[in-house]
Design an enzyme around this catalytic site. Sequence first.
Site, PDB file in Angstrom:
ATOM      1  N   GLU D 119     -17.977  55.825  71.144  1.00 53.33           N
ATOM      2  CA  GLU D 119     -19.625  55.269  71.540  1.00 53.33           C
ATOM      3  C   GLU D 119     -19.930  55.652  72.905  1.00 53.33           C
ATOM      4  O   GLU D 119     -19.295  55.291  74.063  1.00 53.33           O
ATOM      5  CB  GLU D 119     -19.106  53.436  71.416  1.00 53.33           C
ATOM      6  CG  GLU D 119     -20.637  52.889  71.470  1.00 53.33           C
ATOM      7  CD  GLU D 119     -20.573  51.607  71.684  1.00 53.33           C
ATOM      8  OE1 GLU D 119     -21.602  50.856  72.395  1.00 53.33           O
ATOM      9  OE2 GLU D 119     -19.480  50.778  71.676  1.00 53.33           O
ATOM     10  N   ASP D 324      -1.896  48.064  68.317  1.00 50.88           N
ATOM     11  CA  ASP D 324      -2.337  47.906  67.230  1.00 50.88           C
ATOM     12  C   ASP D 324      -3.986  47.628  67.126  1.00 50.88           C
ATOM     13  O   ASP D 324      -4.370  46.650  67.284  1.00 50.88           O
ATOM     14  CB  ASP D 324      -1.790  46.919  66.608  1.00 50.88           C
ATOM     15  CG  ASP D 324      -1.693  46.954  64.737  1.00 50.88           C
ATOM     16  OD1 ASP D 324      -2.936  47.375  64.441  1.00 50.88           O
ATOM     17  OD2 ASP D 324      -1.311  46.117  64.442  1.00 50.88           O
ATOM     18  N   HIS D 415     -27.971  53.606  76.509  1.00 52.81           N
ATOM     19  CA  HIS D 415     -27.713  53.977  75.421  1.00 52.81           C
ATOM     20  C   HIS D 415     -28.456  55.370  75.111  1.00 52.81           C
ATOM     21  O   HIS D 415     -27.859  56.358  74.639  1.00 52.81           O
ATOM     22  CB  HIS D 415     -27.536  53.036  74.200  1.00 52.81           C
ATOM     23  CG  HIS D 415     -26.517  51.975  74.556  1.00 52.81           C
ATOM     24  ND1 HIS D 415     -26.674  51.080  75.385  1.00 52.81           N
ATOM     25  CD2 HIS D 415     -25.121  52.146  73.774  1.00 52.81           C
ATOM     26  CE1 HIS D 415     -25.381  50.259  75.154  1.00 52.81           C
ATOM     27  NE2 HIS D 415     -24.639  51.037  74.521  1.00 52.81           N
TER      28      HIS D 415
END
Lengths: 437, 437, 437, 437
Positions: D119, D324, D415
């Site tokens: 991202e 995990d 972004h």
Amino acid sequence: MPTDYRRARLFLDRLFQGRSLDELGHRLKPKHHAPSGKVLRAFRSTLDGLEQRWQLLATRPESRAALADPETLRQMPSYQCSVENFIGTVKLPVGLAGPLRVNGLFAQGDFFVPLATTEAALVVSYNRGAQLITEAGGCTALLLNEGMTRAPGFAFANLREAGRFLVWALSQLEEFRQQAEATTRHGKLIDMRIMVEGNHVYLNFEFTTGDACGQNMVTFATEAICRYIDAHAPVRPQYSFVEANLSGDKKASAQSFLSVRGKKVTAEVILPPDLVGSCLHTTPEQMANYWRMSAIGGVLSGTLGVHGHYANGLAALYVACGQDAACVAESAVGVTRLEVTSEGDLYAAVTLPNLMVGTVGGGTGLPSQQACLDILGLTGPGKAAALAEVCAGLCLAGELSIIGSLCAGDFAHAHRCLARAKPARQPPPEAACLLTV
Amino acid sequence: MPTDYRRARLFLDRLFQGRSLDELGHRLKPKHHAPSGKVLRAFRSTLDGLEQRWQLLATRPESRAALADPETLRQMPSYQCSVENFIGTVKLPVGLAGPLRVNGLFAQGDFFVPLATTEAALVVSYNRGAQLITEAGGCTALLLNEGMTRAPGFAFANLREAGRFLVWALSQLEEFRQQAEATTRHGKLIDMRIMVEGNHVYLNFEFTTGDACGQNMVTFATEAICRYIDAHAPVRPQYSFVEANLSGDKKASAQSFLSVRGKKVTAEVILPPDLVGSCLHTTPEQMANYWRMSAIGGVLSGTLGVHGHYANGLAALYVACGQDAACVAESAVGVTRLEVTSEGDLYAAVTLPNLMVGTVGGGTGLPSQQACLDILGLTGPGKAAALAEVCAGLCLAGELSIIGSLCAGDFAHAHRCLARAKPARQPPPEAACLLTV
Amino acid sequence: MPTDYRRARLFLDRLFQGRSLDELGHRLKPKHHAPSGKVLRAFRSTLDGLEQRWQLLATRPESRAALADPETLRQMPSYQCSVENFIGTVKLPVGLAGPLRVNGLFAQGDFFVPLATTEAALVVSYNRGAQLITEAGGCTALLLNEGMTRAPGFAFANLREAGRFLVWALSQLEEFRQQAEATTRHGKLIDMRIMVEGNHVYLNFEFTTGDACGQNMVTFATEAICRYIDAHAPVRPQYSFVEANLSGDKKASAQSFLSVRGKKVTAEVILPPDLVGSCLHTTPEQMANYWRMSAIGGVLSGTLGVHGHYANGLAALYVACGQDAACVAESAVGVTRLEVTSEGDLYAAVTLPNLMVGTVGGGTGLPSQQACLDILGLTGPGKAAALAEVCAGLCLAGELSIIGSLCAGDFAHAHRCLARAKPARQPPPEAACLLTV
Amino acid sequence: MPTDYRRARLFLDRLFQGRSLDELGHRLKPKHHAPSGKVLRAFRSTLDGLEQRWQLLATRPESRAALADPETLRQMPSYQCSVENFIGTVKLPVGLAGPLRVNGLFAQGDFFVPLATTEAALVVSYNRGAQLITEAGGCTALLLNEGMTRAPGFAFANLREAGRFLVWALSQLEEFRQQAEATTRHGKLIDMRIMVEGNHVYLNFEFTTGDACGQNMVTFATEAICRYIDAHAPVRPQYSFVEANLSGDKKASAQSFLSVRGKKVTAEVILPPDLVGSCLHTTPEQMANYWRMSAIGGVLSGTLGVHGHYANGLAALYVACGQDAACVAESAVGVTRLEVTSEGDLYAAVTLPNLMVGTVGGGTGLPSQQACLDILGLTGPGKAAALAEVCAGLCLAGELSIIGSLCAGDFAHAHRCLARAKPARQPPPEAACLLTV
């Protein structure tokens, strides 16, 4: 405004109805004229005060008569410590359900249960469920835990100070206990749980409260602890509150669900298929089908726990028996489970972690409320645990009866034949209703 | 059993108290003797039936007198359609709070609010909050949405059949509406939402219900839809239920929170600091501090929404005004927000998505309940939206008053001075209580 | 600090271990010396920048070699728009499971699924489940809904202004759409939902985003709407934010559960008992028993929805296929249901409302991630819906396999034989593991 | 199908697109032809096995090259116990953020944090937050509790038997401990909690697991307890499971939130207003405004806890450091709190109850994962508590940076300038992005 913009627009149209935005805006504005009168605070219930208060009101004469009837006025002193600014009593009809056989650790035997409600069909439905359980030998009920909580909160300058405070608090449990128990004959401090969130510390104190529900008891006891903390803690909080909204008081919470608040009880019954057939007009398999779909329905709608309508039975019993009706909000959570056993019977159980009941204190001593506890045979000290087990049994009865109706397809019918019969007209013929035992 | 094994062991010790495991086991067993009597279902309230039911009970004579008093017996017919197996009435004391000024879309003016409760200090606390709001010009209240839901569930053999059913159902909305609206003069079908979980389909039908709360109304209307589905659907479900527990009926749910159930209302007030000081003995800053800590407290304890104790005011008003007390379980959710404005005032708002109120139907027509609605000036058709806005204003009053107490440090004191004064003894002197306006 | 005071004390003892309170307090204090160096922001990945960053680190040489290996350096430009301050790549082992036969609206056929994980036994378990489903004819999968959300928030002076704003906003949907869709070729504004909380208004905009997951797409589109609002709204908010945390972004929420976020899919399979026996070494009845107890277990522990471990399969597939691993937090919610049909088969279904998947954009174009999508046959435009259906099928496979293990009693065994075999030593013999198909 | 019927119809139209209901129905049907091949279970990673698996796949040659590159094949043995059916590795780009100064009980000093993500803007945003915290003297971090859980479930014939079992189990804690601890060198049984729901009993065993995350460790230990119960309990359950879905494994739950799962940590920092201004281009007041609105946004959307996007930082760190990734589902819950202090500073804290981290075991020993832990200086035994404190500090950094962006209005911009720059084209100029420190 509603969720969806299309719904919102329709809703707006209904709202406006020819009124302009300015007109609506004016309605919403604060308005600063003096009120025409106000209720003066009155702790004592006197006839003069009552008269003054009714003078404030522009009611029809029959309204005053309905609330401040002669019998109510005679009993006015008994309401002294339950309400202020007294203007009369509201009367709720009470129906009887039973017997409900409970094989509990504390409750033993056949109970007749008084239910105060204005919802038609509620009493017959619980009555059916209770008698069904009794027919099957009664429900087993088990008080699993008890504890009333109060959760003060303390705000510190930073985590270091919060940590220092906590290290100290953990060494003071004996002192806390002494301070708390000096305020009460019945309350015992049994646990302290700690929640840290940044520089905020919540201490969740848990008490047993004898046979009272005990909300005030734990408030006073916790206040004493807080005063002790104020006087002795090596680090002063910037501010603190005797209750910081972590106790779950008066609202459903996952917390009570995962531990206990008030009393935690489970109850079960095993019903042979012929009894399910004769009483509920359906089968164990269909009941289990309903349970499965309704459990997922509860999960999908985002409830705490999964059950049908504990609130119906609990509210009716709480109001009748002088329990705090506001506590229905927290009590009506839990898990109902139905399944078909390998023998083909119907297994049914309810588990409620948050029953807020007592047989002393609160409204339990008021005349008609005491009468309802008397019908249960559960007045006074030594009876609160049994009352909690009866509550669980009652919820089990209600779940069985309503699920039976939904399975047999007579749910709507039962409500229609009862709720829609107008008092003035003929009451519904007994035979018209399928809620038969 | 309790959460922690140490607690569990302590609890076990209390349970056993010299009783053996076998002895306890015996108490828990089903017992198959016949009960000594049972309540016969009685829809009509007759004196004979009432006599029979009291014969079943082993109560003290004063208990019967307290419930089945002469006035109650005279009014027996009015309770006909609200309860079955009638044995009398329970009387709850009603206190008066107000005026509460509401500047709503529907509610306009100063309201005196009757509150039925047995919790000492509740009425004075709401009275204080109401008068504080009125002093500030009243609260602005806004009905945001309304809709009553009923959610039948349908189980299919597999997803393909569920899909076929859905495609058909989506084309039948007009038919559904006609079927539903043929059963009611006031109910309108306004929405259908769809939930698919594997081969299970839930249809969540949403209605407006005029000025009734409307739970029965939507049941009958939905039943009509279900009959139509039964007769016309191209794919038959393996089984279906008129309510599959997705509607949120009688329990707090995230769903009502995210949309609406009953009526959704928000109310706000802005309080200048001197009013906070004179009425609540604290400051806007301290109130905002409390809010922040208590909001997190609510989040940490896993409640739906964040608020203090909506249930107190709602239960007292619902019981007084003939609303369904069981609905407190679903109504007592929402969001309270307090903050200090850039001008230094206290901004306070409450938002409740699930108010279940009506001014016709249910218990609203019973004598003393109708009297309470009359006190509010909200009897009969055309008043339900206003009642919902008053409820929101009342909750706002309660939040402000109790948070004020917690900030000023007189929360415990207020309860002690009221709840612990024994009726027999002197009532508490007015001056002793800090809950002053 | 831990919940229970006894636990807290034990924990404190472990913490202190001979360290004084002051010593611990010192560790916790802010320290104001200058750091020895800091990472300079670098959008371009250059060898010089990478060298500078490694210079900051006091790592062993093999660490740099493991991350910044020659192949990674060669491919550095492809990572340009996925990460900043680049220092290398982490390598996760990928195992293969399949075929998984999916009979979906969009996904059709047998899929081999690449799973990136470091948890032993995960791949064999999903492989077993996938082959079991395939053996049964495949799972039916159904995309039920789709929609990506972004939820700006607007704060007004009071409810009146919030109301005026809303009335205006509800009239501007067409404008909002134009503004939004001018920023994107693929995004379409399909819904606007409204949430009012006091003087705060949240607008929840919902978009379809073509075959991208679309989080950035909806941010840019919503920002355009917000600019339009800024310029044209008749009432100015006091402040507003392009996202006010109502969209459920990157966290599990009841909201996505009750509507949709990303893609909502359900998948089912019906397994005859002999297949359950031969593949899972258990029976449909025992699987249904497990489901019932585990569903209640989920409810009791306060999860959103009820399921076992969707996160295992989703994380492994998301990481392999260039999806956003952070979205596992929101995607791993849903409902698993197992039951025995009247024919004695096992019915199993999963429903996931919040799958965040795309086949273009995000990490889908990176070399090894694109390779994993290629294994699925789902690269590029037109494939996102199919990918969502495969995800649901994969979750179904995982639930079946793990529940099978728990029923057959070989859950622990399977993990032990795989996870505890040390690489250096002999790998586990094939026969030792009961996870056989 | 979507929630609203209007949405559902639109969605259906998109689905059908000229396809008939029968055609769609056919796609959804089970199909019983044999698959063309299947993945044979392979615990050992061999070149032959890998070759066989690639033969099954119809991929482009570059896909195989991207996953099964020469370096990966060389390191194949190291992946032996982390994955089965090995076909290669997926490569995720790693960016560096820091220094992040942590003043923890365990973590002390300046940490450089490797973040694996696809991202864009994530790494620069965390980098900005980390450096901001460091500038302010670092964050204080406090491990509050730890404990890994496994929750077997036991079904009995009825409550009596469940009760007998419980009384016995409560007397066996020492035995349980011995059995459990015989299976592990590092695991210690520290608690047993009990949940009773009708005739079902869940025992929730809690362990410390040394520096491993410990999920397998607690499975094996609990299995030993279950075997002991099987052999010695005076009442046999009808069935039981080593995990009955009460432990919260791999999903967000209120339970972990109210106690602990894995590690519970809180972290705080106090930022002077000039630092907020220079780094985040906004003010403490605006940050607090955002927090208030976003906290309510979280509550309204039904999340567990209230925070922004812990999942972003946790997923990036978990993937990089061999944790995990599936545990992001349970770890990404908690409470963020921002407020303005009476001195005008910004107080910010995060509290995470469910961090699932270890520095030994799981994927921590894989080459590139070990390298990432080495960058943190947290490899091997004795480092897990510090890793948990770093995680909390990282989440705090992320919350501050993103809230800063949302307040300054450069959230979308950041972004856009990063994610939309195409690799082939010019990377974004440094100056274009406002995410500057």
